[in-house]
Design a protein around this motif. Structure first.
Motif, mmCIF file in Angstrom:
data_model
loop_
_atom_site.group_PDB
_atom_site.id
_atom_site.type_symbol
_atom_site.label_atom_id
_atom_site.label_comp_id
_atom_site.label_asym_id
_atom_site.label_seq_id
_atom_site.Cartn_x
_atom_site.Cartn_y
_atom_site.Cartn_z
ATOM 1 N N VAL A 109 31.600 3.788 35.321
ATOM 2 C CA VAL A 109 31.657 5.258 35.259
ATOM 3 C C VAL A 109 31.185 5.744 33.886
ATOM 4 O O VAL A 109 30.422 6.708 33.779
ATOM 5 N N ILE A 110 31.629 5.058 32.833
ATOM 6 C CA ILE A 110 31.184 5.417 31.484
ATOM 7 C C ILE A 110 29.679 5.209 31.348
ATOM 8 O O ILE A 110 28.971 6.027 30.752
ATOM 9 N N ALA A 111 29.172 4.104 31.921
ATOM 10 C CA ALA A 111 27.732 3.841 31.876
ATOM 11 C C ALA A 111 26.956 4.915 32.630
ATOM 12 O O ALA A 111 25.912 5.397 32.157
ATOM 13 N N ALA A 112 27.455 5.321 33.804
ATOM 14 C CA ALA A 112 26.789 6.383 34.561
ATOM 15 C C ALA A 112 26.799 7.695 33.789
ATOM 16 O O ALA A 112 25.800 8.439 33.783
ATOM 17 N N PHE A 113 27.899 7.991 33.142
ATOM 18 C CA PHE A 113 27.990 9.202 32.312
ATOM 19 C C PHE A 113 26.933 9.170 31.213
ATOM 20 O O PHE A 113 26.247 10.176 30.963
ATOM 21 N N ALA A 114 26.802 8.014 30.558
ATOM 22 C CA ALA A 114 25.824 7.887 29.474
ATOM 23 C C ALA A 114 24.398 8.055 29.973
ATOM 24 O O ALA A 114 23.580 8.723 29.330
ATOM 25 N N VAL A 115 24.085 7.462 31.137
ATOM 26 C CA VAL A 115 22.734 7.575 31.685
ATOM 27 C C VAL A 115 22.408 9.030 32.022
ATOM 28 O O VAL A 115 21.316 9.537 31.718
ATOM 29 N N ILE A 116 23.363 9.721 32.647
ATOM 30 C CA ILE A 116 23.130 11.127 33.009
ATOM 31 C C ILE A 116 22.941 11.982 31.758
ATOM 32 O O ILE A 116 22.057 12.844 31.695
ATOM 33 N N PHE A 117 23.772 11.748 30.749
ATOM 34 C CA PHE A 117 23.644 12.523 29.511
ATOM 35 C C PHE A 117 22.299 12.261 28.833
ATOM 36 O O PHE A 117 21.645 13.192 28.354
ATOM 37 N N MET A 118 21.887 10.985 28.768
ATOM 38 C CA MET A 118 20.610 10.665 28.141
ATOM 39 C C MET A 118 19.439 11.269 28.905
ATOM 40 O O MET A 118 18.470 11.741 28.301
ATOM 41 N N PHE A 119 19.527 11.270 30.235
ATOM 42 C CA PHE A 119 18.470 11.901 31.028
ATOM 43 C C PHE A 119 18.389 13.396 30.720
ATOM 44 O O PHE A 119 17.294 13.956 30.542
ATOM 45 N N GLY A 120 19.540 14.038 30.635
ATOM 46 C CA GLY A 120 19.538 15.460 30.286
ATOM 47 C C GLY A 120 18.996 15.706 28.893
ATOM 48 O O GLY A 120 18.240 16.671 28.664
ATOM 49 N N LEU A 121 19.353 14.831 27.935
ATOM 50 C CA LEU A 121 18.878 15.000 26.560
ATOM 51 C C LEU A 121 17.365 14.817 26.475
ATOM 52 O O LEU A 121 16.667 15.594 25.800
ATOM 53 N N LEU A 122 16.840 13.801 27.145
ATOM 54 C CA LEU A 122 15.390 13.576 27.136
ATOM 55 C C LEU A 122 14.656 14.722 27.817
ATOM 56 O O LEU A 122 13.596 15.163 27.346
ATOM 57 N N THR A 123 15.196 15.221 28.915
ATOM 58 C CA THR A 123 14.560 16.345 29.617
ATOM 59 C C THR A 123 14.559 17.600 28.754
ATOM 60 O O THR A 123 13.555 18.319 28.677
ATOM 61 N N TRP A 124 15.677 17.854 28.089
ATOM 62 C CA TRP A 124 15.797 19.059 27.269
ATOM 63 C C TRP A 124 14.899 19.009 26.035
ATOM 64 O O TRP A 124 14.319 20.019 25.638
ATOM 65 N N SER A 125 14.769 17.840 25.434
ATOM 66 C CA SER A 125 14.035 17.733 24.167
ATOM 67 C C SER A 125 12.564 17.374 24.339
ATOM 68 O O SER A 125 11.824 17.333 23.356
ATOM 69 N N ALA A 126 12.107 17.075 25.555
ATOM 70 C CA ALA A 126 10.727 16.642 25.757
ATOM 71 C C ALA A 126 9.748 17.763 25.450
ATOM 72 O O ALA A 126 10.051 18.957 25.597
#
Length: 435
Positions: A109-126
């Motif tokens: 669950v923690i790993a899934a949370f991290a993946v979702i957050f990183m995807f959002g961060l990459l999408t937002w900052s691209a």
């Protein structure tokens, strides 16, 4: 008389059976994980939703050598900026619900949370350029290699009962000696062997002072890190810099592609288009895990770090076991230091490791002194380091000062906020004095 009669009544004379009491169970509620997830969910709301950006972000998952080509994936930043915070809030709320019932939050669950957050961060900052996910993952694995070797050395050392704060010094010594020997001999393999010897020598000093002379292990480790940093900096200025062509131009290992496996999209470039040092790392992780938990050597090692008195009782020489295994741990860490000069950078510079040993030590704690978990933790920290450079070069709206802090912030959050309740080996950090 009535009193005597009542005392001799069957109900009074028959002894009562002792009541069986249920054992008391301590309910331990740890709110560290829910609080950490909630904090990142709030950050996601602020960045992705309130300060969201318009436009489309594109992700590239294929390289030129892949057998199957994956087309570019385009996502709308506003839509992702809404969906990602909702998912993160739901996960954080679910983690808080489990914590209220004294239940652990699963690692996945923690790993899934991290993946979702990183995807959002990459999408937002691209930016307008596509984000090359394969390059990000390949770089993460490459940056994790010295961390993984250092973490393996830390696991062995602490499992046997010696706190290894000197991982930084072992990595740095391995990097320096490997560059020197490989440059002088023009043989990269000799540089690897020399790096192992250098790391082992640093560990011999750690073992001698902490095991034989009972000096505080943390203090010895810190002193060794400062000593190695100063010594290598001095030798670099006086020996390597004036003779760069002959003493600081080591041959580097070329990347070796594994047939068929190297052509798999994403996984192939990440795992099977690497140097020989990375392939040896895969073997080292498996061997340390297997030998630590499935061999007599591993049982003796762990018993010396958990209960040295009991180990001594059954005939194990605790101090000798500690000495040689701490030396082995230093050799493994020194091998990882060689990756800086023979597989990555290509030459030695002052303080080349840049605190990698301390991050490796954090990976040991985050991984609960387990080789596989410590490897996963090291990969996380390597990913954070690569993410910092990717966001910096892509023109991310995040200030550069925060990007430089990113790997260390993630290290602190992981150890202090996500590690939960952990127990180090019982005798780790305690000198054993035979009675």
């Amino acid at each position: 008389m009535s009193t005597a009669t009542s005392d001799l009544s069957p109900s009074a004379s028959t002894p009562k059976k002792p009541s069986v009491l249920a054992p008391a169970v301590a309910v331990v509620r740890s709110w560290k994980v829910p609080i950490a997830l909630g904090a990142f969910a709030v950050i996601a709301i602020l960045l992705f939703l309130i300060f969201g950006r318009d436009g489309v972000s594109r992700f590239e998952f294929s390289t030129a050598g892949d057998f199957v080509k994956i087309p570019l994936v385009s996502v709308d930043r506003r839509i992702v900026g809404v969906i990602v915070p909702i998912l993160l809030v739901l996960i954080a709320a679910w983690a808080a619900w489990r914590a209220s019932r004294a239940k652990k939050v699963p690692v996945w669950v923690i790993a899934a949370f991290a993946v979702i957050f990183m995807f959002g961060l990459l999408t937002w900052s691209a930016t307008s350029l596509p984000v090359t996910a394969t390059s990000l993952l390949v770089g993460a694995v490459s940056l994790s290699v010295p961390l993984i070797f250092g973490a393996l050395g830390g696991v062995i050392s602490e499992r046997v009962g010696v706190v290894n704060v000197a991982i930084e010094g072992q990595l740095l010594a391995g990097a320096f000696v490997s560059a020197l020997v490989a440059s002088a001999t023009h043989v990269a393999v000799l540089g690897l062997l020399a790096a192992m010897v250098a790391g082992a020598l640093v560990s011999v000093v750690l073992a001698a002072f902490s095991i034989k002379y009972w000096v505080d292990q943390v203090i010895v480790g810190v002193v060794l890190n400062v000593l190695v940093a100063g010594l290598t900096s001095f030798l670099y200025s006086t020996l390597l810099s004036p003779n760069i062509a002959t003493l600081n131009t080591p041959p580097r290992f070329e990347r070796v592609n594994i047939p068929l496996l190297a052509d798999i999209p994403i996984i192939g470039p990440m795992l099977f288009r690497q140097t020989i040092i990375v392939y040896l790392m895969y073997i080292a992780v498996f061997l340390v895990w297997y030998c630590l938990f499935h061999t007599r050597w591993g049982l003796r090692l762990r018993s010396s770090g958990e209960h040295p008195q009991a180990a001594d009782t059954v005939g194990i020489n605790v101090n000798r076991t500690r000495f040689w295994n701490v030396t082995l741990a230093g050799a493994i860490a020194g091998f990882g230091g060689a990756y800086f000069t023979l597989g990555s950078v290509g030459g030695f510079t002052k303080e080349l490791t840049a605190g990698a040993g301390y991050i490796a030590l954090a990976a040991v704690i985050f991984g609960r002194w387990d080789p596989i978990r410590a490897t996963m933790a090291a990969l996380l920290f390597g990913f954070a380091t690569k993410l910092q450079s990717v966001l910096g070069t892509a023109g991310s709206p995040i200030p550069s000062e925060f990007l430089l802090m990113l790997p260390y912030v993630i290290t602190i959050v992981a150890v202090a906020g996500l590690v939960g309740q952990v127990r180090a080996p019982a005798a780790s950090g305690k000198a054993y004095v035979k009675q």
